[in-house]
Design a protein around this motif. Sequence first.
Motif, PDB file in Angstrom:
ATOM      1  N   CYS A  56       0.864  -1.178   0.000  1.00  0.00           N
ATOM      2  CA  CYS A  56       0.000   0.000   0.000  1.00  0.00           C
ATOM      3  C   CYS A  56       0.904   1.233   0.000  1.00  0.00           C
ATOM      4  N   PRO A  57       0.632   2.219  -0.865  1.00  0.00           N
ATOM      5  CA  PRO A  57       1.488   3.412  -0.884  1.00  0.00           C
ATOM      6  C   PRO A  57       1.326   4.289   0.354  1.00  0.00           C
ATOM      7  N   GLY A  58       0.228   4.129   1.096  1.00  0.00           N
ATOM      8  CA  GLY A  58      -0.002   4.964   2.272  1.00  0.00           C
ATOM      9  C   GLY A  58       0.619   4.404   3.537  1.00  0.00           C
ATOM     10  N   CYS A  59       0.365   3.108   3.807  1.00  0.00           N
ATOM     11  CA  CYS A  59       0.807   2.549   5.088  1.00  0.00           C
ATOM     12  C   CYS A  59       1.791   1.389   4.944  1.00  0.00           C
ATOM     13  N   SER A  60       2.205   1.056   3.730  1.00  0.00           N
ATOM     14  CA  SER A  60       3.182  -0.002   3.438  1.00  0.00           C
ATOM     15  C   SER A  60       2.709  -1.399   3.821  1.00  0.00           C
ATOM     16  N   ALA A  61       1.423  -1.611   4.013  1.00  0.00           N
ATOM     17  CA  ALA A  61       0.892  -2.956   4.262  1.00  0.00           C
ATOM     18  C   ALA A  61       0.856  -3.710   2.936  1.00  0.00           C
ATOM     19  N   VAL A  62       1.021  -5.027   2.978  1.00  0.00           N
ATOM     20  CA  VAL A  62       1.011  -5.850   1.775  1.00  0.00           C
ATOM     21  C   VAL A  62      -0.434  -6.036   1.312  1.00  0.00           C
ATOM     22  N   LEU A  63      -0.726  -5.678   0.050  1.00  0.00           N
ATOM     23  CA  LEU A  63      -2.079  -5.813  -0.491  1.00  0.00           C
ATOM     24  C   LEU A  63      -2.303  -7.148  -1.173  1.00  0.00           C
ATOM     25  N   CYS A  64      -1.282  -7.655  -1.904  1.00  0.00           N
ATOM     26  CA  CYS A  64      -1.438  -8.953  -2.567  1.00  0.00           C
ATOM     27  C   CYS A  64      -0.097  -9.647  -2.704  1.00  0.00           C
ATOM     28  N   MET A  65      -0.182 -10.981  -2.785  1.00  0.00           N
ATOM     29  CA  MET A  65       0.992 -11.833  -2.943  1.00  0.00           C
ATOM     30  C   MET A  65       0.843 -12.628  -4.232  1.00  0.00           C
ATOM     31  N   PRO A  66       1.915 -12.819  -5.005  1.00  0.00           N
ATOM     32  CA  PRO A  66       1.820 -13.611  -6.238  1.00  0.00           C
ATOM     33  C   PRO A  66       1.656 -15.098  -5.925  1.00  0.00           C
ATOM     34  N   ARG A  67       0.927 -15.821  -6.797  1.00  0.00           N
ATOM     35  CA  ARG A  67       0.706 -17.249  -6.603  1.00  0.00           C
ATOM     36  C   ARG A  67       0.992 -18.058  -7.856  1.00  0.00           C
ATOM     37  N   GLY A  68       1.619 -17.495  -8.850  1.00  0.00           N
ATOM     38  CA  GLY A  68       1.862 -18.237 -10.080  1.00  0.00           C
ATOM     39  C   GLY A  68       0.847 -17.896 -11.150  1.00  0.00           C
ATOM     40  N   GLY A  69      -0.419 -17.764 -10.788  1.00  0.00           N
ATOM     41  CA  GLY A  69      -1.471 -17.351 -11.719  1.00  0.00           C
ATOM     42  C   GLY A  69      -2.021 -16.024 -11.248  1.00  0.00           C
ATOM     43  N   LYS A  70      -3.225 -16.064 -10.709  1.00  0.00           N
ATOM     44  CA  LYS A  70      -3.800 -14.847 -10.138  1.00  0.00           C
ATOM     45  C   LYS A  70      -3.160 -14.568  -8.787  1.00  0.00           C
ATOM     46  N   CYS A  71      -3.052 -13.296  -8.450  1.00  0.00           N
ATOM     47  CA  CYS A  71      -2.452 -12.946  -7.162  1.00  0.00           C
ATOM     48  C   CYS A  71      -3.483 -13.139  -6.045  1.00  0.00           C
ATOM     49  N   ARG A  72      -2.989 -13.399  -4.858  1.00  0.00           N
ATOM     50  CA  ARG A  72      -3.853 -13.633  -3.701  1.00  0.00           C
ATOM     51  C   ARG A  72      -3.904 -12.365  -2.858  1.00  0.00           C
ATOM     52  N   LEU A  73      -5.116 -11.854  -2.644  1.00  0.00           N
ATOM     53  CA  LEU A  73      -5.278 -10.644  -1.842  1.00  0.00           C
ATOM     54  C   LEU A  73      -5.110 -10.956  -0.367  1.00  0.00           C
ATOM     55  N   THR A  74      -4.615  -9.984   0.376  1.00  0.00           N
ATOM     56  CA  THR A  74      -4.475 -10.119   1.825  1.00  0.00           C
ATOM     57  C   THR A  74      -5.862 -10.118   2.464  1.00  0.00           C
ATOM     58  N   ALA A  75      -6.015 -10.867   3.540  1.00  0.00           N
ATOM     59  CA  ALA A  75      -7.303 -10.940   4.231  1.00  0.00           C
ATOM     60  C   ALA A  75      -7.728  -9.554   4.701  1.00  0.00           C
ATOM     61  N   GLY A  76      -8.984  -9.204   4.443  1.00  0.00           N
ATOM     62  CA  GLY A  76      -9.512  -7.908   4.844  1.00  0.00           C
ATOM     63  C   GLY A  76      -9.540  -6.883   3.739  1.00  0.00           C
ATOM     64  N   CYS A  77      -8.808  -7.120   2.639  1.00  0.00           N
ATOM     65  CA  CYS A  77      -8.813  -6.194   1.506  1.00  0.00           C
ATOM     66  C   CYS A  77     -10.042  -6.452   0.643  1.00  0.00           C
ATOM     67  N   SER A  78     -10.685  -5.386   0.224  1.00  0.00           N
ATOM     68  CA  SER A  78     -11.817  -5.534  -0.692  1.00  0.00           C
ATOM     69  C   SER A  78     -11.393  -5.046  -2.067  1.00  0.00           C
ATOM     70  N   PHE A  79     -12.035  -5.591  -3.116  1.00  0.00           N
ATOM     71  CA  PHE A  79     -11.650  -5.218  -4.477  1.00  0.00           C
ATOM     72  C   PHE A  79     -12.884  -5.158  -5.372  1.00  0.00           C
ATOM     73  N   ARG A  80     -12.713  -4.508  -6.537  1.00  0.00           N
ATOM     74  CA  ARG A  80     -13.714  -4.522  -7.588  1.00  0.00           C
ATOM     75  C   ARG A  80     -12.976  -4.460  -8.933  1.00  0.00           C
ATOM     76  N   LYS A  81     -13.550  -5.106  -9.942  1.00  0.00           N
ATOM     77  CA  LYS A  81     -12.951  -5.111 -11.262  1.00  0.00           C
ATOM     78  C   LYS A  81     -13.122  -3.754 -11.920  1.00  0.00           C
ATOM     79  N   LYS A  82     -12.129  -3.366 -12.721  1.00  0.00           N
ATOM     80  CA  LYS A  82     -12.233  -2.157 -13.526  1.00  0.00           C
ATOM     81  C   LYS A  82     -12.645  -2.596 -14.924  1.00  0.00           C
ATOM     82  N   TYR A  83     -13.701  -2.005 -15.459  1.00  0.00           N
ATOM     83  CA  TYR A  83     -14.207  -2.414 -16.759  1.00  0.00           C
ATOM     84  C   TYR A  83     -13.868  -1.450 -17.882  1.00  0.00           C
ATOM     85  N   SER A  84     -13.223  -0.363 -17.606  1.00  0.00           N
ATOM     86  CA  SER A  84     -12.921   0.586 -18.687  1.00  0.00           C
ATOM     87  C   SER A  84     -11.454   0.653 -19.003  1.00  0.00           C
TER      88      SER A  84
END
Length: 84
Positions: A56-84
């Motif tokens: 995270c650029p604000g607090c330096s907490a880890v947002l996601c970790m790579p897993r070989g395919g899709k990245c794994r989000l850290t517990a507690g993080c919420s997300f939404r897809k960008k369609y544009s």
Amino acid sequence: MPLNKDLMYPSFTEERRRHKKKRLVQSPNSYFMDVKCMGCYRITTIFSHSQIVVPCPGCSAVLCMPRGGKCRLTAGCSFRKKYS
């Protein structure tokens, strides 16, 4: 003898299961997403198949970790897809 499935109009779930190049209309499996940090509530744009650890650029907490395919989000993080 009639066919059991319609080859001209496949279902959406069946089409998503196919390889990205063998679909009727080719489309990628990856996407960009907005991830909200659980600590400072700052929103960051991340690629779904990220190959590096994204802090995270604000607090330096880890947002996601790579897993070989899709990245794994850290517990507690919420997300939404960008369609544009």
